[in-house]
Scaffold this active site. Structure first.
Site, PDB file in Angstrom:
ATOM      1  N   SER A   1      -8.677 -22.237  -1.281  1.00 58.68           N
ATOM      2  CA  SER A   1      -7.307 -22.477  -0.812  1.00 58.68           C
ATOM      3  C   SER A   1      -7.181 -23.836  -0.116  1.00 58.68           C
ATOM      4  O   SER A   1      -8.161 -24.380   0.386  1.00 58.68           O
ATOM      5  CB  SER A   1      -6.887 -21.338   0.127  1.00 58.68           C
ATOM      6  OG  SER A   1      -7.887 -21.091   1.075  1.00 58.68           O
TER       7      SER A   1
ATOM      8  N   ASN B  22      -2.569 -26.443   3.586  1.00 55.51           N
ATOM      9  CA  ASN B  22      -1.180 -26.399   4.043  1.00 55.51           C
ATOM     10  C   ASN B  22      -0.593 -24.997   4.204  1.00 55.51           C
ATOM     11  O   ASN B  22       0.335 -24.814   4.986  1.00 55.51           O
ATOM     12  CB  ASN B  22      -0.294 -27.284   3.156  1.00 55.51           C
ATOM     13  CG  ASN B  22      -0.214 -26.817   1.720  1.00 55.51           C
ATOM     14  OD1 ASN B  22      -1.102 -26.115   1.244  1.00 55.51           O
ATOM     15  ND2 ASN B  22       0.818 -27.210   1.026  1.00 55.51           N
ATOM     16  N   TYR B  23      -1.110 -24.031   3.432  1.00 56.89           N
ATOM     17  CA  TYR B  23      -0.690 -22.618   3.599  1.00 56.89           C
ATOM     18  C   TYR B  23      -1.964 -21.782   3.657  1.00 56.89           C
ATOM     19  O   TYR B  23      -2.290 -21.063   2.713  1.00 56.89           O
ATOM     20  CB  TYR B  23       0.216 -22.175   2.443  1.00 56.89           C
ATOM     21  CG  TYR B  23       1.634 -22.697   2.524  1.00 56.89           C
ATOM     22  CD1 TYR B  23       2.682 -21.874   2.908  1.00 56.89           C
ATOM     23  CD2 TYR B  23       1.923 -24.021   2.221  1.00 56.89           C
ATOM     24  CE1 TYR B  23       3.982 -22.354   2.985  1.00 56.89           C
ATOM     25  CE2 TYR B  23       3.220 -24.513   2.294  1.00 56.89           C
ATOM     26  CZ  TYR B  23       4.246 -23.666   2.678  1.00 56.89           C
ATOM     27  OH  TYR B  23       5.531 -24.147   2.748  1.00 56.89           O
TER      28      TYR B  23
ATOM     29  N   LYS C 171     -13.308 -19.481  -0.286  1.00 63.37           N
ATOM     30  CA  LYS C 171     -13.719 -20.775   0.289  1.00 63.37           C
ATOM     31  C   LYS C 171     -12.425 -21.398   0.812  1.00 63.37           C
ATOM     32  O   LYS C 171     -11.646 -21.989   0.061  1.00 63.37           O
ATOM     33  CB  LYS C 171     -14.400 -21.622  -0.795  1.00 63.37           C
ATOM     34  CG  LYS C 171     -14.331 -23.140  -0.621  1.00 63.37           C
ATOM     35  CD  LYS C 171     -15.091 -23.669   0.571  1.00 63.37           C
ATOM     36  CE  LYS C 171     -14.833 -25.157   0.755  1.00 63.37           C
ATOM     37  NZ  LYS C 171     -13.843 -25.447   1.821  1.00 63.37           N
TER      38      LYS C 171
ATOM     39  N   GLU D 250      -3.601 -24.394  -9.282  1.00 64.06           N
ATOM     40  CA  GLU D 250      -2.278 -24.780  -8.768  1.00 64.06           C
ATOM     41  C   GLU D 250      -2.476 -26.131  -8.104  1.00 64.06           C
ATOM     42  O   GLU D 250      -3.163 -26.213  -7.076  1.00 64.06           O
ATOM     43  CB  GLU D 250      -1.804 -23.806  -7.690  1.00 64.06           C
ATOM     44  CG  GLU D 250      -1.558 -22.401  -8.152  1.00 64.06           C
ATOM     45  CD  GLU D 250      -0.979 -21.542  -7.028  1.00 64.06           C
ATOM     46  OE1 GLU D 250      -0.268 -20.604  -7.337  1.00 64.06           O
ATOM     47  OE2 GLU D 250      -1.259 -21.807  -5.837  1.00 64.06           O
TER      48      GLU D 250
ATOM     49  N   CYS E 202       3.464 -28.403  -1.722  1.00 61.85           N
ATOM     50  CA  CYS E 202       3.349 -28.770  -3.145  1.00 61.85           C
ATOM     51  C   CYS E 202       4.726 -28.897  -3.754  1.00 61.85           C
ATOM     52  O   CYS E 202       4.963 -29.740  -4.607  1.00 61.85           O
ATOM     53  CB  CYS E 202       2.545 -27.717  -3.890  1.00 61.85           C
ATOM     54  SG  CYS E 202       3.192 -26.049  -3.749  1.00 61.85           S
TER      55      CYS E 202
HETATM   56  P1  NAP Z   1      -7.777 -30.577  -1.650  1.00 62.03           P
HETATM   57  O1  NAP Z   1      -8.281 -31.707  -0.881  1.00 62.03           O
HETATM   58  O2  NAP Z   1      -7.821 -30.641  -3.129  1.00 62.03           O
HETATM   59  O3  NAP Z   1      -8.580 -29.272  -1.130  1.00 62.03           O
HETATM   60  C1  NAP Z   1      -8.303 -27.993  -1.616  1.00 62.03           C
HETATM   61  C2  NAP Z   1      -9.518 -27.093  -1.460  1.00 62.03           C
HETATM   62  O4  NAP Z   1     -10.555 -27.544  -2.320  1.00 62.03           O
HETATM   63  C3  NAP Z   1     -10.113 -27.078  -0.060  1.00 62.03           C
HETATM   64  O5  NAP Z   1     -10.559 -25.787   0.222  1.00 62.03           O
HETATM   65  C4  NAP Z   1     -11.287 -28.037  -0.191  1.00 62.03           C
HETATM   66  O6  NAP Z   1     -12.320 -27.813   0.754  1.00 62.03           O
HETATM   67  C5  NAP Z   1     -11.768 -27.662  -1.573  1.00 62.03           C
HETATM   68  N1  NAP Z   1     -12.641 -28.649  -2.212  1.00 62.03           N
HETATM   69  C6  NAP Z   1     -12.786 -29.970  -1.923  1.00 62.03           C
HETATM   70  N2  NAP Z   1     -13.689 -30.511  -2.762  1.00 62.03           N
HETATM   71  C7  NAP Z   1     -14.117 -29.539  -3.583  1.00 62.03           C
HETATM   72  C8  NAP Z   1     -15.042 -29.480  -4.669  1.00 62.03           C
HETATM   73  N3  NAP Z   1     -15.721 -30.554  -5.100  1.00 62.03           N
HETATM   74  N4  NAP Z   1     -15.241 -28.296  -5.288  1.00 62.03           N
HETATM   75  C9  NAP Z   1     -14.567 -27.202  -4.890  1.00 62.03           C
HETATM   76  N5  NAP Z   1     -13.675 -27.180  -3.874  1.00 62.03           N
HETATM   77  C10 NAP Z   1     -13.448 -28.346  -3.241  1.00 62.03           C
HETATM   78  O7  NAP Z   1      -6.232 -30.263  -1.278  1.00 62.03           O
HETATM   79  P2  NAP Z   1      -5.542 -30.156   0.154  1.00 62.03           P
HETATM   80  O8  NAP Z   1      -5.472 -31.513   0.761  1.00 62.03           O
HETATM   81  O9  NAP Z   1      -6.150 -29.046   0.934  1.00 62.03           O
HETATM   82  O10 NAP Z   1      -4.070 -29.690  -0.267  1.00 62.03           O
HETATM   83  C11 NAP Z   1      -3.078 -30.594  -0.668  1.00 62.03           C
HETATM   84  C12 NAP Z   1      -2.944 -30.633  -2.173  1.00 62.03           C
HETATM   85  O11 NAP Z   1      -2.803 -29.320  -2.683  1.00 62.03           O
HETATM   86  C13 NAP Z   1      -1.689 -31.365  -2.629  1.00 62.03           C
HETATM   87  O12 NAP Z   1      -1.982 -32.128  -3.761  1.00 62.03           O
HETATM   88  C14 NAP Z   1      -0.732 -30.238  -2.985  1.00 62.03           C
HETATM   89  O13 NAP Z   1       0.268 -30.592  -3.908  1.00 62.03           O
HETATM   90  C15 NAP Z   1      -1.668 -29.225  -3.531  1.00 62.03           C
HETATM   91  N6  NAP Z   1      -1.092 -27.889  -3.432  1.00 62.03           N
HETATM   92  C16 NAP Z   1      -0.653 -27.311  -4.577  1.00 62.03           C
HETATM   93  C17 NAP Z   1      -0.040 -26.067  -4.519  1.00 62.03           C
HETATM   94  C18 NAP Z   1       0.475 -25.399  -5.756  1.00 62.03           C
HETATM   95  O14 NAP Z   1       0.750 -24.207  -5.670  1.00 62.03           O
HETATM   96  N7  NAP Z   1       0.632 -26.083  -6.866  1.00 62.03           N
HETATM   97  C19 NAP Z   1       0.104 -25.422  -3.290  1.00 62.03           C
HETATM   98  C20 NAP Z   1      -0.376 -26.052  -2.135  1.00 62.03           C
HETATM   99  C21 NAP Z   1      -0.976 -27.286  -2.216  1.00 62.03           C
HETATM  100  P3  NAP Z   1     -12.472 -28.801   2.026  1.00 62.03           P
HETATM  101  O15 NAP Z   1     -11.267 -28.561   2.872  1.00 62.03           O
HETATM  102  O16 NAP Z   1     -13.737 -28.351   2.638  1.00 62.03           O
HETATM  103  O17 NAP Z   1     -12.533 -30.194   1.494  1.00 62.03           O
HETATM  104  O1  G3H Z   2       2.529 -25.909  -0.891  1.00 60.90           O
HETATM  105  C1  G3H Z   2       2.851 -25.023  -1.652  1.00 60.90           C
HETATM  106  C2  G3H Z   2       3.461 -23.765  -1.197  1.00 60.90           C
HETATM  107  O2  G3H Z   2       3.171 -22.775  -2.129  1.00 60.90           O
HETATM  108  C3  G3H Z   2       4.943 -23.992  -0.999  1.00 60.90           C
HETATM  109  O3  G3H Z   2       5.635 -22.822  -0.795  1.00 60.90           O
HETATM  110  O4  G3H Z   2       7.809 -23.836  -1.474  1.00 60.90           O
HETATM  111  O5  G3H Z   2       7.735 -21.523  -0.654  1.00 60.90           O
HETATM  112  O6  G3H Z   2       7.322 -23.446   0.908  1.00 60.90           O
HETATM  113  P1  G3H Z   2       7.212 -22.921  -0.473  1.00 60.90           P
END
Ligand code: NAP
Ligand code: G3H
Length: 483
Positions: free
Chosen positions: A159, A162-163, A185, A258, A292
């Site tokens: 996960s 942000n949520y 994780k 996602e 997101c």
């Molecule tokens: P992130 O940096 O990609 O991290 C997401 C998760 O992946 C964290 O648990 C992170 O752990 C883990 N991770 C990092 N490197 C990894 C690897 N090599 N292998 C496996 N897991 C790994 O994203 P974030 O900054 O937390 O979240 C922001 C992003 O998420 C934005 O791009 C947003 O658009 C996207 N998002 C998408 C959705 C959707 O539903 N489409 C919803 C919410 C967020 P660590 O924290 O330990 O690095």
């Molecule tokens: O960051 C992604 C969340 O799933 C956004 O949820 O659009 O309902 O706030 P929300």
């Protein structure tokens, strides 16, 4: 009664029913994003510890899959109640861990409790339809196939920050409802919330080993877990970069991803501009745009460009800014310095290339004030990059056809909004947009969580949403009776 898991300032991991400390005595310090104070420590788990977790998960799943759907649903109902009763514990952790304001933290927790209940309801309903007992005749009258849905085994749930509650539970609940075990994780910044959440399920009666956590930096243990032989499915939410990396490492392991987005708000000349501007501002700036589904660009027909910009400027002044320790604010400090640097880089690049900043463009530490930028053109990074911060670019288009064209040039395809009174045009545009969801006359948003949720192109693979998640984390098994 839910017990706070804090003990000697170390947050232990739930591994095979025991709250363990790190074997190597290696911990990651989790600091408040608001004041830098230490809020706890989580184990930086070694590969050996990960192996141990995944062995337990495999064993525990064998028994868990034999439990009845009723038994699992009852545990989920209990978990939802425990979560709701302990909303305060979560809110206090979340404020510091991810810098979200109290009101939004509370609403995330309560919507998650609803989601868990809805999962229990859904798995019960599905039981009567497609999970078991579906049968058909095929070939000859002597052949009858009975179809049963089976769990996949061990689900790895990853996960984002942000949520941390909602986007962990939205993986855990459907996965266990259909008989999988789960290894969570959580995002490192968000892992204390993740550990609290797992504790909720434990207290609701999830048997030992069915839900465990792995904590540690993704950059250090990520590749190891996602390619582990004991993982049968990966359910990931996070950035597109990490999503791509996971697919390249997780050889043949099925996934739901996602990922990131660049959701467009497309505004036609006949739109109700007051309503449109309110929706866009709220969609762009809540939780500082760290969603997101935030509106990340506006594509507006030239005839109403100036009028819309005036309204946006009027409404952006009502966006509240501050430190969530003190009150509920729309715009709060970003998760870290790197994110704030990136947002400022996008603003500066746009300014250098001729864009006009109408409001904002001010930074105090990781707090960036809500920023509105017009005259954004397609050579600017701000037109294409996901800022994950409080900056809204406005792009003027000749007509809605150009808006569709620019919207679809994005690598992302999460959601889009269309603002118009002309329903024929709205449906035409919705049909042409390369995204998972189109909102008509509303901001882009994920909720209600019972809806299917998906991104196309670089925004994801697969479909989430209770029924869809249950289906994705199970497979049909057909037993043929030959009479
Ligand atoms: P992130 O940096 O990609 O991290 C997401 C998760 O992946 C964290 O648990 C992170 O752990 C883990 N991770 C990092 N490197 C990894 C690897 N090599 N292998 C496996 N897991 C790994 O994203 P974030 O900054 O937390 O979240 C922001 C992003 O998420 C934005 O791009 C947003 O658009 C996207 N998002 C998408 C959705 C959707 O539903 N489409 C919803 C919410 C967020 P660590 O924290 O330990 O690095
Ligand atoms: O960051 C992604 C969340 O799933 C956004 O949820 O659009 O309902 O706030 P929300």
């Amino acid at each position: 009664m839910f017990q706070n898991i804090k003990e000697n300032d170390k947050y232990k991991n739930l591994v095979n029913g025991k709250w363990i400390n790190s074997e190597n005595n290696e911990y990651i310090e989790i600091k408040s994003v608001l004041d830098g104070s230490t809020i706890g420590f989580v184990p930086a788990m070694s590969q050996k510890e990960v192996d141990f977790v995944l062995e337990n998960a495999k064993d525990a799943q064998k028994k868990w899959r034999e439990t009845s759907i009723d038994e699992r649903a009852n545990i989920l109902y209990k978990a939802a109640s425990i979560l709701e009763k302990n909303v305060g514990v979560f809110v206090e952790s979340m404020i510091h861990e991810i810098g979200k304001d109290r009101k939004s933290c509370k609403s995330e927790v309560l919507r998650t409790a609803d989601f868990i209940r809805y999962t229990a309801d859904t798995v019960r309903t599905l039981e009567n339809t497609c999970l078991t007992g579906d049968g058909f005749y095929g070939g000859s009258v002597k052949k009858t196939g009975i179809i049963k849905r089976e769990p996949l085994g061990v689900v790895l749930a990853i996960s984002p920050f942000n949520y941390p509650v909602n986007l962990s539970a939205s993986k855990i609940a459907p996965a266990i409802a259909i008989g999988n075990s789960v290894v969570l994780k959580p995002s490192t910044q968000g892992s204390i919330c993740g550990l609290h959440l797992v504790r909720v399920f434990e207290e609701a009666g999830v048997p030992t080993g069915v839900i465990q956590t792995v904590t540690g930096k993704g950059s250090e243990i990520g590749d190891y877990i996602v390619s582990h032989k004991n993982i049968d499915f990966i359910n990931f939410t996070g950035s597109t970069d990490i999503g791509k990396r996971i697919t390249s490492k997780a050889n043949m392991i099925p996934v739901i991803l996602e990922l990131g987005g660049k959701d467009a708000g497309i505004v036609l000349e006949d739109a109700d501009l007051d309503h449109t501007a309110s929706q866009i501002i709220s969609g762009a700036f809540s939780y500082s745009g760290q969603r997101c589904t935030a509106i990340k660009r506006v594509l507006v027909e030239e005839k109403v460009h100036d009028a819309l910009v005036d309204k946006l400027l009027e409404k952006i002044k009502t966006v509240t800014v501050g430190n969530p320790i003190n009150d509920n604010f729309d715009v709060v400090p970003l998760i870290n310095e790197k994110s704030a640097d990136f947002v400022m880089h996008l603003i500066n690049d746009a300014k250098d290339k001729g864009a006009t900043v109408l409001y904002g463009d001010k930074r105090e530490g990781n707090l960036i004030y809500p920023t509105l930028v017009k005259d954004v053109t397609l050579d600017m990074e701000l037109a294409w990059e996901e800022p994950f911060g409080p900056v809204l670019p406005v792009i003027k288009v000749k007509d809605y056809k150009e808006a569709i064209d620019i919207a679809n040039q994005s690598e992302y395809g999460l959601q889009s909004s269309v603002f118009t009174k002309d329903m024929d045009k709205a449906f035409y545009i919705a049909d042409k947009l390369e995204v998972g969801t189109v909102q008509i006359n509303n901001k882009t948003e994920r909720g209600p969580d019972s809806f299917p949720f998906l991104g196309v192109k670089a925004s994801g693979i697969g479909v989430q949403g209770v029924k869809y998640s249950i289906e994705a984390m199970s497979r049909p098994k057909i037993t043929v009776i030959n009479l």
